[in-house]
Design a protein around this motif. Sequence first.
Motif, PDB file in Angstrom:
ATOM      1  N   PHE A 349       0.828  -1.209   0.000  1.00 41.88           N
ATOM      2  CA  PHE A 349       0.000   0.000   0.000  1.00 41.88           C
ATOM      3  C   PHE A 349       0.863   1.259   0.000  1.00 41.88           C
ATOM      4  CE2 PHE A 349      -2.107   3.328   2.539  1.00 41.88           C
ATOM      5  CZ  PHE A 349      -3.257   3.538   1.784  1.00 41.88           C
ATOM      6  N   ALA A 350       1.942   1.230   0.765  1.00 33.16           N
ATOM      7  CA  ALA A 350       2.834   2.387   0.878  1.00 33.16           C
ATOM      8  C   ALA A 350       3.768   2.518  -0.313  1.00 33.16           C
ATOM      9  CB  ALA A 350       3.653   2.296   2.166  1.00 33.16           C
ATOM     10  N   LYS A 351       3.713   1.570  -1.243  1.00 30.02           N
ATOM     11  CA  LYS A 351       4.629   1.552  -2.390  1.00 30.02           C
ATOM     12  C   LYS A 351       6.075   1.614  -1.914  1.00 30.02           C
ATOM     13  CE  LYS A 351       1.366   3.519  -5.750  1.00 30.02           C
ATOM     14  NZ  LYS A 351       0.186   3.450  -4.852  1.00 30.02           N
ATOM     15  N   ALA A 352       6.331   0.884  -0.826  1.00 27.76           N
ATOM     16  CA  ALA A 352       7.654   0.849  -0.217  1.00 27.76           C
ATOM     17  C   ALA A 352       8.350  -0.485  -0.451  1.00 27.76           C
ATOM     18  CB  ALA A 352       7.541   1.119   1.281  1.00 27.76           C
ATOM     19  N   GLY A 353       7.812  -1.294  -1.342  1.00 31.62           N
ATOM     20  CA  GLY A 353       8.383  -2.594  -1.613  1.00 31.62           C
ATOM     21  C   GLY A 353       7.380  -3.476  -2.324  1.00 31.62           C
ATOM     22  N   VAL A 354       7.544  -4.777  -2.158  1.00 27.34           N
ATOM     23  CA  VAL A 354       6.752  -5.765  -2.888  1.00 27.34           C
ATOM     24  C   VAL A 354       6.273  -6.839  -1.920  1.00 27.34           C
ATOM     25  CG1 VAL A 354       6.823  -7.556  -4.695  1.00 27.34           C
ATOM     26  CG2 VAL A 354       8.013  -5.384  -5.041  1.00 27.34           C
ATOM     27  N   ARG A 355       5.033  -7.251  -2.090  1.00 29.65           N
ATOM     28  CA  ARG A 355       4.492  -8.420  -1.386  1.00 29.65           C
ATOM     29  C   ARG A 355       4.542  -9.605  -2.337  1.00 29.65           C
ATOM     30  NH1 ARG A 355      -0.374 -10.980  -1.653  1.00 29.65           N
ATOM     31  NH2 ARG A 355      -1.041  -9.388  -3.151  1.00 29.65           N
ATOM     32  N   LEU A 356       5.145 -10.708  -1.882  1.00 33.08           N
ATOM     33  CA  LEU A 356       5.257 -11.924  -2.693  1.00 33.08           C
ATOM     34  C   LEU A 356       4.704 -13.091  -1.889  1.00 33.08           C
ATOM     35  CD1 LEU A 356       6.291 -13.408  -5.237  1.00 33.08           C
ATOM     36  CD2 LEU A 356       8.515 -13.609  -4.099  1.00 33.08           C
ATOM     37  N   SER A 357       3.679 -13.740  -2.409  1.00 32.78           N
ATOM     38  CA  SER A 357       3.083 -14.871  -1.711  1.00 32.78           C
ATOM     39  C   SER A 357       4.083 -16.014  -1.599  1.00 32.78           C
ATOM     40  CB  SER A 357       1.840 -15.349  -2.466  1.00 32.78           C
ATOM     41  OG  SER A 357       1.418 -16.615  -1.979  1.00 32.78           O
ATOM     42  N   PRO A 358       4.132 -16.691  -0.451  1.00 34.26           N
ATOM     43  CA  PRO A 358       5.043 -17.843  -0.331  1.00 34.26           C
ATOM     44  C   PRO A 358       4.715 -18.944  -1.326  1.00 34.26           C
ATOM     45  CG  PRO A 358       3.584 -17.680   1.585  1.00 34.26           C
ATOM     46  CD  PRO A 358       3.423 -16.418   0.814  1.00 34.26           C
ATOM     47  N   ARG A 359       3.466 -19.018  -1.775  1.00 32.89           N
ATOM     48  CA  ARG A 359       3.109 -20.031  -2.772  1.00 32.89           C
ATOM     49  C   ARG A 359       3.706 -19.716  -4.127  1.00 32.89           C
ATOM     50  NH1 ARG A 359      -3.329 -21.239  -1.517  1.00 32.89           N
ATOM     51  NH2 ARG A 359      -3.043 -22.020   0.624  1.00 32.89           N
ATOM     52  N   ARG A 360       4.068 -18.462  -4.344  1.00 32.67           N
ATOM     53  CA  ARG A 360       4.650 -18.048  -5.623  1.00 32.67           C
ATOM     54  C   ARG A 360       6.158 -17.827  -5.515  1.00 32.67           C
ATOM     55  NH1 ARG A 360       1.711 -16.268  -9.651  1.00 32.67           N
ATOM     56  NH2 ARG A 360       3.180 -14.600 -10.164  1.00 32.67           N
ATOM     57  N   LEU A 361       6.730 -18.257  -4.397  1.00 28.26           N
ATOM     58  CA  LEU A 361       8.150 -18.020  -4.168  1.00 28.26           C
ATOM     59  C   LEU A 361       8.998 -18.975  -5.009  1.00 28.26           C
ATOM     60  CD1 LEU A 361      10.419 -16.590  -2.625  1.00 28.26           C
ATOM     61  CD2 LEU A 361      10.127 -18.285  -0.790  1.00 28.26           C
ATOM     62  N   THR A 362       9.578 -18.437  -6.046  1.00 33.11           N
ATOM     63  CA  THR A 362      10.535 -19.168  -6.890  1.00 33.11           C
ATOM     64  C   THR A 362      11.748 -18.272  -7.080  1.00 33.11           C
ATOM     65  OG1 THR A 362       9.696 -18.276  -8.979  1.00 33.11           O
ATOM     66  CG2 THR A 362       8.649 -20.303  -8.135  1.00 33.11           C
ATOM     67  N   PRO A 363      12.891 -18.824  -7.487  1.00 33.85           N
ATOM     68  CA  PRO A 363      14.061 -17.966  -7.713  1.00 33.85           C
ATOM     69  C   PRO A 363      13.796 -16.838  -8.702  1.00 33.85           C
ATOM     70  CG  PRO A 363      14.734 -20.254  -7.588  1.00 33.85           C
ATOM     71  CD  PRO A 363      13.230 -20.261  -7.585  1.00 33.85           C
TER      72      PRO A 363
END
Length: 406
Positions: A349-363
């Motif tokens: 929301f703050a545009k201070a980074g990225v949210r990445l779901s653990p289910r989508r965690l790939t290299p």
Amino acid sequence: MKVLAYTSPARGHLYPIVPIMAELTERGHRTSACTLSCELGHLAQMGIEGWAIAPAVERIQIEDWRERSLRRAGLSVLKTFTERAGGEAPDLGRAIDRCDPDVVLVDVNCWGAATVAEASGLPWAVYSPYLLPLLSRDAPPFGLGLPPMDGPIGAVRDAIVGRVLSASFDRAVMPTINTLRAQHGLPALDRYSDLLERPSLLLALTVEGFEYPRGDWPANVRMVGAVNWAPPLPTPAWLVDLKDPLVLVTCSTERQRDERLVRVALEALPAAGMSVIATTAAHDPRAFDAPPGSRVVRFVPHETVLERAACVVCHGGMGITQKALTTGVPVVVVPCGRDQLDTARRVEFAKAGVRLSPRRLTPARLADAVRTAIERRAGAQRVSRAYAAAGGQAAAADAIEALSRG
């Protein structure tokens, strides 16, 4: 003035109040804290009197990492808090008798201690190092990491989901809380949110700019921004040998299923031309293989690393997330549970980074997320300025002093 703090047995709940207690000590007040037995030496060095939490309470550790579903993991955490509550009550009672405080400061997770603090008749406050789990007409309900949704559809979604989540939470915790309250001559409460309204002061260790803005904060809430501290450690000599861009990867100090985050980061980021420092905390660093030019250790002074870091990759604990943003470093959050789903949404929301779901965690996805987060440094810097404007430990100390004066 004499101030007594009571924390849950977690570094992430002790470290944020250390600067507040130290600020009060510097102003000439006597400060004491009941907390983890292994941290008392650090408190003594700062002029804070330390007392160990009752061993029976300290032994009750969060074990949500044993569960496979978010729902069961959440219930496991609540079970831990209710089990601790029965021991916290007499433990804080003994501490009050011993210290004779003028003000009592209680961890938001310590429901037994909150009961005794209220029953004592002393001025008392609750502090929360994570996002306050309060319903609001201006924000999604706490717990699922839902994104904000405007308009009538969003209002209906938030109302329905909020009622369901609150009812489930209250069923799990209110019988224990009300039993304790009855034992101490206090009236029963209908909802957990009622408990958060009982103290005259509810210190939120964050601020709007990271937290969602809202117009219906309870009157007792005082937002003071991020308050960060860690025990002083020497800067490792090998840090200068790591090349930029440098990425700090961290795991929780309380065990979770977050070790995969380190493994994927070590596979993805050096191959993308980035150096990695991974701190494993609750995991054994020897279980990980770092490629040349990267390091895996249990602990390292985060402040020193953040001076150079291009990005932080973490599980979404409020401690490391806000510490990174305080220094203007963007974050990739891969939330594992607890409050981390909501923390991840605030980063987004703050545009201070990225949210990445653990289910989508790939290299590949992690490398892309880090590159995107690095481009959002301006958002992290906006959050940093909001924290600074809130006043931090000085503002918190001011609020506690005002509480003591009535």
